[in-house]
Design a protein around this motif. Sequence first.
Motif, PDB file in Angstrom:
ATOM      1  N   ALA A  34     -61.142  56.332   8.315  1.00  0.00           N
ATOM      2  CA  ALA A  34     -61.828  55.143   8.844  1.00  0.00           C
ATOM      3  C   ALA A  34     -61.543  53.906   7.989  1.00  0.00           C
ATOM      4  CB  ALA A  34     -63.330  55.403   8.917  1.00  0.00           C
ATOM      5  N   GLU A  35     -61.365  54.112   6.693  1.00  0.00           N
ATOM      6  CA  GLU A  35     -61.024  53.004   5.786  1.00  0.00           C
ATOM      7  C   GLU A  35     -59.766  52.271   6.251  1.00  0.00           C
ATOM      8  OE1 GLU A  35     -60.726  53.194   1.414  1.00  0.00           O
ATOM      9  OE2 GLU A  35     -61.818  55.094   1.606  1.00  0.00           O
ATOM     10  N   PHE A  36     -58.854  53.015   6.855  1.00  0.00           N
ATOM     11  CA  PHE A  36     -57.566  52.454   7.281  1.00  0.00           C
ATOM     12  C   PHE A  36     -57.484  52.283   8.804  1.00  0.00           C
ATOM     13  CE2 PHE A  36     -56.880  54.708   3.280  1.00  0.00           C
ATOM     14  CZ  PHE A  36     -56.340  53.687   2.508  1.00  0.00           C
ATOM     15  N   GLY A  37     -58.653  52.338   9.452  1.00  0.00           N
ATOM     16  CA  GLY A  37     -58.696  52.166  10.903  1.00  0.00           C
ATOM     17  C   GLY A  37     -58.052  53.306  11.658  1.00  0.00           C
ATOM     18  N   LYS A  38     -58.063  54.503  11.056  1.00  0.00           N
ATOM     19  CA  LYS A  38     -57.441  55.682  11.685  1.00  0.00           C
ATOM     20  C   LYS A  38     -58.505  56.730  11.988  1.00  0.00           C
ATOM     21  CE  LYS A  38     -53.190  54.198  10.490  1.00  0.00           C
ATOM     22  NZ  LYS A  38     -52.092  53.932  11.404  1.00  0.00           N
ATOM     23  N   PRO A  55     -52.109  69.555  -2.003  1.00  0.00           N
ATOM     24  CA  PRO A  55     -51.016  68.585  -1.894  1.00  0.00           C
ATOM     25  C   PRO A  55     -50.249  68.690  -0.570  1.00  0.00           C
ATOM     26  CG  PRO A  55     -51.011  69.621  -4.056  1.00  0.00           C
ATOM     27  CD  PRO A  55     -52.010  70.370  -3.231  1.00  0.00           C
ATOM     28  N   GLU A  56     -50.070  69.916  -0.071  1.00  0.00           N
ATOM     29  CA  GLU A  56     -49.359  70.083   1.205  1.00  0.00           C
ATOM     30  C   GLU A  56     -50.181  69.540   2.363  1.00  0.00           C
ATOM     31  OE1 GLU A  56     -47.690  74.012   1.916  1.00  0.00           O
ATOM     32  OE2 GLU A  56     -47.445  74.279  -0.250  1.00  0.00           O
ATOM     33  N   ALA A  57     -51.483  69.825   2.348  1.00  0.00           N
ATOM     34  CA  ALA A  57     -52.368  69.312   3.405  1.00  0.00           C
ATOM     35  C   ALA A  57     -52.414  67.786   3.358  1.00  0.00           C
ATOM     36  CB  ALA A  57     -53.773  69.892   3.242  1.00  0.00           C
ATOM     37  N   GLY A  58     -52.511  67.230   2.145  1.00  0.00           N
ATOM     38  CA  GLY A  58     -52.562  65.772   1.977  1.00  0.00           C
ATOM     39  C   GLY A  58     -51.313  65.094   2.503  1.00  0.00           C
ATOM     40  N   THR A  59     -50.163  65.665   2.203  1.00  0.00           N
ATOM     41  CA  THR A  59     -48.892  65.116   2.683  1.00  0.00           C
ATOM     42  C   THR A  59     -48.851  65.092   4.199  1.00  0.00           C
ATOM     43  OG1 THR A  59     -47.773  65.894   0.688  1.00  0.00           O
ATOM     44  CG2 THR A  59     -46.373  65.380   2.571  1.00  0.00           C
ATOM     45  N   LYS A  60     -49.329  66.174   4.818  1.00  0.00           N
ATOM     46  CA  LYS A  60     -49.355  66.242   6.290  1.00  0.00           C
ATOM     47  C   LYS A  60     -50.240  65.147   6.882  1.00  0.00           C
ATOM     48  CE  LYS A  60     -48.419  71.032   7.764  1.00  0.00           C
ATOM     49  NZ  LYS A  60     -47.632  70.920   9.012  1.00  0.00           N
ATOM     50  N   VAL A  61     -51.417  64.939   6.276  1.00  0.00           N
ATOM     51  CA  VAL A  61     -52.356  63.919   6.772  1.00  0.00           C
ATOM     52  C   VAL A  61     -51.747  62.525   6.655  1.00  0.00           C
ATOM     53  CG1 VAL A  61     -54.575  62.776   6.345  1.00  0.00           C
ATOM     54  CG2 VAL A  61     -54.434  65.270   6.328  1.00  0.00           C
ATOM     55  N   ILE A  62     -51.175  62.226   5.494  1.00  0.00           N
ATOM     56  CA  ILE A  62     -50.574  60.906   5.251  1.00  0.00           C
ATOM     57  C   ILE A  62     -49.469  60.626   6.274  1.00  0.00           C
ATOM     58  CG2 ILE A  62     -49.162  59.559   3.630  1.00  0.00           C
ATOM     59  CD1 ILE A  62     -50.794  61.027   1.372  1.00  0.00           C
ATOM     60  N   GLU A  63     -48.640  61.640   6.518  1.00  0.00           N
ATOM     61  CA  GLU A  63     -47.531  61.464   7.465  1.00  0.00           C
ATOM     62  C   GLU A  63     -48.041  61.344   8.898  1.00  0.00           C
ATOM     63  OE1 GLU A  63     -44.937  64.769   6.748  1.00  0.00           O
ATOM     64  OE2 GLU A  63     -44.144  63.925   4.878  1.00  0.00           O
ATOM     65  N   HIS A  64     -48.970  62.200   9.274  1.00  0.00           N
ATOM     66  CA  HIS A  64     -49.452  62.219  10.663  1.00  0.00           C
ATOM     67  C   HIS A  64     -50.144  60.904  11.034  1.00  0.00           C
ATOM     68  CE1 HIS A  64     -50.838  64.054  14.433  1.00  0.00           C
ATOM     69  NE2 HIS A  64     -51.945  63.344  14.238  1.00  0.00           N
ATOM     70  N   TYR A  65     -50.973  60.392  10.119  1.00  0.00           N
ATOM     71  CA  TYR A  65     -51.745  59.186  10.429  1.00  0.00           C
ATOM     72  C   TYR A  65     -51.095  57.908   9.902  1.00  0.00           C
ATOM     73  CZ  TYR A  65     -55.520  62.206  12.048  1.00  0.00           C
ATOM     74  OH  TYR A  65     -56.257  63.122  12.748  1.00  0.00           O
ATOM     75  N   GLY A  66     -49.954  58.043   9.243  1.00  0.00           N
ATOM     76  CA  GLY A  66     -49.259  56.869   8.710  1.00  0.00           C
ATOM     77  C   GLY A  66     -50.099  56.091   7.714  1.00  0.00           C
ATOM     78  N   LEU A  67     -50.757  56.791   6.806  1.00  0.00           N
ATOM     79  CA  LEU A  67     -51.628  56.125   5.829  1.00  0.00           C
ATOM     80  C   LEU A  67     -50.785  55.392   4.775  1.00  0.00           C
ATOM     81  CD1 LEU A  67     -54.369  58.854   5.192  1.00  0.00           C
ATOM     82  CD2 LEU A  67     -54.392  56.990   6.855  1.00  0.00           C
ATOM     83  N   PRO A  68     -51.155  54.155   4.452  1.00  0.00           N
ATOM     84  CA  PRO A  68     -50.373  53.352   3.497  1.00  0.00           C
ATOM     85  C   PRO A  68     -50.754  53.637   2.043  1.00  0.00           C
ATOM     86  CG  PRO A  68     -52.154  52.039   4.373  1.00  0.00           C
ATOM     87  CD  PRO A  68     -52.279  53.393   5.020  1.00  0.00           C
TER      88      PRO A  68
END
Length: 236
Positions: A34-38, A55-68
Amino acid sequence: MTHPVGVKACLFDMDGLLINTEDIYTETLNETLAEFGKGPLTWDVKIQLQGLPGPEAGTKVIEHYGLPITLKEYEERNVALQSLKWGTCEFLPGALDLLKYLKSKGIPIALCTSSNKLKFHGKTSHLGHGFDLFDAIVTGDDPRIPKGRGKPFPDVWQLGLKELNKKYHTDIKPDKCMVFEDGIPGVKSGKAFGAHVIWVPHPEAHAVLGDTETLLAGKGELLSSLEKLEKAKYGL
């Protein structure tokens, strides 16, 4: 479906199986998104994250939602949010009773979690003696598990069984073990380990599980709750 008669050992996942931490993961991840409007996080995405090392789960989330943000920033946010809430988590229905029952029957039990040691203590330290029942506890950051060999690889279960055999001076084989899991990566890892898998997904996950029979391939059973386990069927 074949299943082992006279199970010699039981190995358990933790998050979402024994305690309700999956709900806290969802809640805190939604705050970050929500912080990033996602977001919000939906089960078709969440099911891919279950059981993975952080770390693997985090990488997936960042990629899927395009977190900056970087993985390090993502993890720092998560730790800050989650650490405020771990103290509220509790045992899921049937979990503590099952552990006590297996202990009373003298069946070796191991906890094999992808959570690191710090998170494990944060999630369990307020829950009394429940986790003291385990004969062995293996966390995801155990140095004996090679990097990149988290679930769906079988290494965490192999290590748990090794610890049980060492403690009891036994030579129990994987095909005489039951693995208890809630996530798809965990089910795959339990099968790769060679055990019979008891799969207890989150109630909200059922709609996105896909073909559960094909995934289990006759090497396990799908249950709606640990309370539904028919112990006599497995000689427990």
